[in-house]
Design a protein around this motif. Sequence first.
Motif, PDB file in Angstrom:
ATOM      1  N   PHE A  12       0.819  -1.252   0.041  1.00  0.00           N
ATOM      2  CA  PHE A  12       0.059  -0.060  -0.028  1.00  0.00           C
ATOM      3  C   PHE A  12       0.856   1.217   0.080  1.00  0.00           C
ATOM      4  CE2 PHE A  12      -2.902  -2.973   1.629  1.00  0.00           C
ATOM      5  CZ  PHE A  12      -4.097  -2.921   0.958  1.00  0.00           C
ATOM      6  N   GLN A  13       0.555   2.017  -0.858  1.00  0.00           N
ATOM      7  CA  GLN A  13       1.382   3.322  -1.108  1.00  0.00           C
ATOM      8  C   GLN A  13       1.396   4.102   0.157  1.00  0.00           C
ATOM      9  OE1 GLN A  13       0.230   6.983  -3.325  1.00  0.00           O
ATOM     10  NE2 GLN A  13       2.048   6.584  -4.656  1.00  0.00           N
ATOM     11  N   GLY A  14       0.336   4.210   0.876  1.00  0.00           N
ATOM     12  CA  GLY A  14       0.493   4.992   2.319  1.00  0.00           C
ATOM     13  C   GLY A  14       1.619   4.344   3.369  1.00  0.00           C
ATOM     14  N   ILE A  15       1.467   3.031   3.302  1.00  0.00           N
ATOM     15  CA  ILE A  15       2.373   2.313   4.293  1.00  0.00           C
ATOM     16  C   ILE A  15       3.950   2.507   3.751  1.00  0.00           C
ATOM     17  CG2 ILE A  15       3.150  -0.208   4.999  1.00  0.00           C
ATOM     18  CD1 ILE A  15       0.448   1.129   6.201  1.00  0.00           C
ATOM     19  N   ARG A  16       4.083   2.549   2.519  1.00  0.00           N
ATOM     20  CA  ARG A  16       5.373   2.575   2.050  1.00  0.00           C
ATOM     21  C   ARG A  16       6.062   4.031   2.033  1.00  0.00           C
ATOM     22  NH1 ARG A  16       6.266  -1.786  -1.705  1.00  0.00           N
ATOM     23  NH2 ARG A  16       7.888  -0.750  -3.053  1.00  0.00           N
ATOM     24  N   TRP A  17       5.064   5.236   2.005  1.00  0.00           N
ATOM     25  CA  TRP A  17       5.713   6.292   2.256  1.00  0.00           C
ATOM     26  C   TRP A  17       5.917   6.540   3.869  1.00  0.00           C
ATOM     27  CZ3 TRP A  17       1.904  10.415  -0.855  1.00  0.00           C
ATOM     28  CH2 TRP A  17       2.174  10.423  -2.170  1.00  0.00           C
ATOM     29  N   MET A  18       5.233   5.973   4.568  1.00  0.00           N
ATOM     30  CA  MET A  18       5.342   6.219   6.304  1.00  0.00           C
ATOM     31  C   MET A  18       6.910   5.368   6.533  1.00  0.00           C
ATOM     32  SD  MET A  18       2.233   4.828   8.633  1.00  0.00           S
ATOM     33  CE  MET A  18       2.741   4.791  10.243  1.00  0.00           C
ATOM     34  N   GLN A  40       1.889   1.854  14.854  1.00  0.00           N
ATOM     35  CA  GLN A  40       0.852   2.129  14.202  1.00  0.00           C
ATOM     36  C   GLN A  40       0.868   1.185  12.886  1.00  0.00           C
ATOM     37  OE1 GLN A  40      -1.408   4.510  14.648  1.00  0.00           O
ATOM     38  NE2 GLN A  40      -2.884   4.090  13.223  1.00  0.00           N
ATOM     39  N   LEU A  41       1.853   0.580  12.380  1.00  0.00           N
ATOM     40  CA  LEU A  41       2.151  -0.299  11.408  1.00  0.00           C
ATOM     41  C   LEU A  41       1.519  -1.535  11.885  1.00  0.00           C
ATOM     42  CD1 LEU A  41       5.278   0.914   9.659  1.00  0.00           C
ATOM     43  CD2 LEU A  41       2.995   1.105   8.721  1.00  0.00           C
TER      44      LEU A  41
END
Length: 391
Positions: free
Chosen positions: A280-286, A341-342
């Motif tokens: 997921f892009q949001g996870i990768r940016w995190m 959070q992850l």
Amino acid sequence: MIQTNATFALGEQQVAVRDLVRRVALEKVAPRAAAIDASAEYPQDMFDLLNELGLFLLPFPESYGGANDLLSGCVAVEELGRVCYNTAYILFMQWLPIGAIIGGGTREQQDRYLPDLAAGRTRGAFSLTEAQSGSDVSGMKTRAVRDGAGYRISGAKIWCTNAAKSDFVLVAARVDGPDKSGINFFIVPTDTPGFEIGRKEDKSGARGVPSNALFLDNVVVGEEQRIGPEGDGFRSVMEALNGSRPIVAARGVGLAQGAIDHATDFISNRRAFGRTVSDFQGIRWMVADMEIQTEAARQLTYRAATMVDAGITGQAMAKAAAIAKTFSSDTAMKVASDAVQLFGAAGISAEYPIGRYFRDAKVLQIIEGTNQIQRNLIARTMLGREQEARA
């Protein structure tokens, strides 16, 4: 999962130390980390392991068998902190009294105490904080009153880490005057009459290294146990502690990297909505932001350590060390929080290790000089002392 980090800031010796400590940390330290945190019992086996590896000697002069290499010390602490904050803390606590005695002690004091500390035969602790004067050192009430050829020390301290395991404590006491210039440190053996170690604090983080209250009731010490000239010992010891602050920063880097290691492993093996969570892009940016912040903290820490090894002191060193400590511990807190959070609901379960990183990171923002005090120090080097308002 252990990731390989850039090594351009490290020389051959630092890389060798990193590789050795990383291997030992994975094989022998990591399996003990959860139990140390859960039991809150001092891990003597980890102390013995660090001593066997010769790590107590790393940052100190060659005249005492050391490598005179603070950067290697930071690398060792970082690697240990990736898997077990408490074991990294043990190493720092062995170094702290050594650095203070080297920085402010006489040659006789150095010859008497340093060989046994460096060889792991004795342990020391450092006591500055009082109930009414944590960051406000000028509010210290513990007093050392002249008595013949020595002093009588009376007062109470809190949060003295390692005291319960130590052979002596470096105790700060007011000798004269209302401000820091009247404060000296004294080497007080823990079996001295009138010296009492109070109850162990039940801490949320750094649980494996005990912190206790201290009570001193007319504790008699000789003049030879005072560090530095009367009225000047505080300055010399605190200057030495500026030189050890990069090691505190390295603990933050280790915590942040360890949190990344656990989080990336978890999301790479977890699926949601028919996909691997790490896709997921949001996870990768995190995760990318976590890595950016941690690498920045690492380089600030290595820079400060390199300055110490180059012999830089004074305001320039104090500023660099404060920047490294503040940024690294703030980064550890931010990265550990994001890692929790992850993990989602698993992040707040004691079954997973990530909560330990979160609790230990919070501790690091407070101890060894709160980050607010570090920011004051940084601003002072830029703008001078703040002017006190007058009515």
